[in-house]
Design a protein around this motif. Structure first.
Motif, PDB file in Angstrom:
ATOM      1  N   UNK A  91     -11.670  20.926  -9.890  1.00 13.53           N
ATOM      2  CA  UNK A  91     -12.792  22.021  -9.829  1.00 13.53           C
ATOM      3  C   UNK A  91     -14.223  21.222  -9.179  1.00 13.53           C
ATOM      4  N   UNK A  92     -14.877  21.979  -8.480  1.00  7.61           N
ATOM      5  CA  UNK A  92     -15.987  21.280  -7.829  1.00  7.61           C
ATOM      6  C   UNK A  92     -17.373  22.158  -7.643  1.00  7.61           C
ATOM      7  N   UNK A  93     -18.361  21.451  -7.671  1.00 10.14           N
ATOM      8  CA  UNK A  93     -19.639  22.165  -7.505  1.00 10.14           C
ATOM      9  C   UNK A  93     -20.206  21.472  -6.110  1.00 10.14           C
ATOM     10  N   UNK A  94     -20.966  22.311  -5.418  1.00  6.54           N
ATOM     11  CA  UNK A  94     -21.680  21.743  -4.145  1.00  6.54           C
ATOM     12  C   UNK A  94     -23.083  22.205  -4.033  1.00  6.54           C
ATOM     13  N   UNK A  95     -23.991  21.191  -3.791  1.00  3.64           N
ATOM     14  CA  UNK A  95     -25.352  21.968  -3.562  1.00  3.64           C
ATOM     15  C   UNK A  95     -25.827  21.757  -2.343  1.00  3.64           C
ATOM     16  N   UNK A  96     -26.336  22.618  -1.511  1.00  2.00           N
ATOM     17  CA  UNK A  96     -26.827  22.640  -0.154  1.00  2.00           C
ATOM     18  C   UNK A  96     -28.174  23.077   0.012  1.00  2.00           C
ATOM     19  N   UNK A  97     -28.992  22.384   0.813  1.00  2.00           N
ATOM     20  CA  UNK A  97     -30.218  23.140   1.384  1.00  2.00           C
ATOM     21  C   UNK A  97     -30.588  23.236   2.597  1.00  2.00           C
ATOM     22  N   UNK A  98     -31.408  24.404   2.659  1.00  2.00           N
ATOM     23  CA  UNK A  98     -31.724  24.968   4.151  1.00  2.00           C
ATOM     24  C   UNK A  98     -32.560  23.579   4.858  1.00  2.00           C
ATOM     25  N   UNK A  99     -32.296  23.540   6.189  1.00  2.00           N
ATOM     26  CA  UNK A  99     -32.864  22.432   6.803  1.00  2.00           C
ATOM     27  C   UNK A  99     -34.247  22.961   7.518  1.00  2.00           C
ATOM     28  N   UNK A 110     -23.847  24.686  10.872  1.00  2.00           N
ATOM     29  CA  UNK A 110     -24.323  25.724  11.858  1.00  2.00           C
ATOM     30  C   UNK A 110     -25.013  26.863  11.006  1.00  2.00           C
ATOM     31  N   UNK A 111     -24.901  27.051  10.022  1.00  2.01           N
ATOM     32  CA  UNK A 111     -25.425  27.840   9.064  1.00  2.01           C
ATOM     33  C   UNK A 111     -26.962  27.575   8.725  1.00  2.01           C
ATOM     34  N   UNK A 112     -27.098  26.353   9.122  1.00  5.06           N
ATOM     35  CA  UNK A 112     -28.701  26.013   8.931  1.00  5.06           C
ATOM     36  C   UNK A 112     -28.807  25.137   7.520  1.00  5.06           C
ATOM     37  N   UNK A 113     -27.847  24.555   7.005  1.00  3.13           N
ATOM     38  CA  UNK A 113     -27.827  23.917   5.664  1.00  3.13           C
ATOM     39  C   UNK A 113     -27.271  22.356   5.883  1.00  3.13           C
ATOM     40  N   UNK A 114     -27.973  21.634   5.074  1.00  2.00           N
ATOM     41  CA  UNK A 114     -27.214  20.234   4.803  1.00  2.00           C
ATOM     42  C   UNK A 114     -26.597  20.151   3.539  1.00  2.00           C
ATOM     43  N   UNK A 115     -25.755  19.476   3.364  1.00  2.00           N
ATOM     44  CA  UNK A 115     -25.100  19.099   2.241  1.00  2.00           C
ATOM     45  C   UNK A 115     -25.831  18.163   1.338  1.00  2.00           C
TER      46      UNK A 115
END
Ligand code: MG
Length: 159
Positions: free
Chosen positions: A151-159, A88-93
């Motif tokens: 522990x985790x890291x996540x990368x998201x990108x603007x769609x 909803x914030x405009x990102x894809x995982x």
């Protein structure tokens, strides 16, 4: 292309009389993690990494442990909610990397199942979800079997 990264960290105490949920999978063990929800420490770290990448707060703010709606809730349901919020914030995982810190039990047989559950909740390929398991060589609270950390890291990108 706008890419953003986030970090997540969580700890839960091990107690008798609870089921052990990790990565959306019930792992056979003599103890489970204590908490308001199912206390899935891995999913909690992943949710905080995703929310962090979007600068959208943390799970404590989103799903307060004072709210009876979240008592005993499956963390996989919460993970899907976090994914919806990210979308909803405009990102894809893009991808997740993570590590579970636990002295026992041996987790390697369960990691493929966890990857599948997480990939499904996030609607991304299994290949984009990495989970490792490690011990801390008997040191500290994980080594003493008092609790588990993730522990985790996540990368998201603007769609
Ligand atoms: Mg937690």
């Amino acid at each position: 292309m706008i890419m953003r990264i986030g970090i997540g960290y969580d700890v839960h105490r091990l107690v008798p009389g609870r089921k052990l949920w990790l990565g959306g999978v019930q792992v056979p063990f003599s103890q489970g993690l204590s908490g308001h929800s199912d206390a899935d420490v891995l999913l909690h770290a992943i949710m905080d990494a995703l929310l962090g990448a979007a600068a959208a707060g943390d799970i404590g703010a989103l799903f307060p442990d004072t709210d009876p709606r979240y008592e005993g809730i499956e963390s996989l349901v919460l993970l899907s909610e976090v994914a919806s919020r990210i979308h909803a914030l405009g990102y894809a995982v893009v991808n997740i990397d993570s590590v579970i810190v636990a002295q026992q039990p041996k987790l390697s047989p369960y990691l493929p199942g966890m990857r599948g559950k997480i990939a499904e909740a996030l609607d991304i390929p299994c290949d984009n979800v990495s989970i490792k398991a490690t011990t801390e060589e008997g040191l500290g609270f994980t080594g003493a079997g008092e609790g588990m950390a993730a522990k985790a890291v996540a990368l998201i990108e603007r769609r």
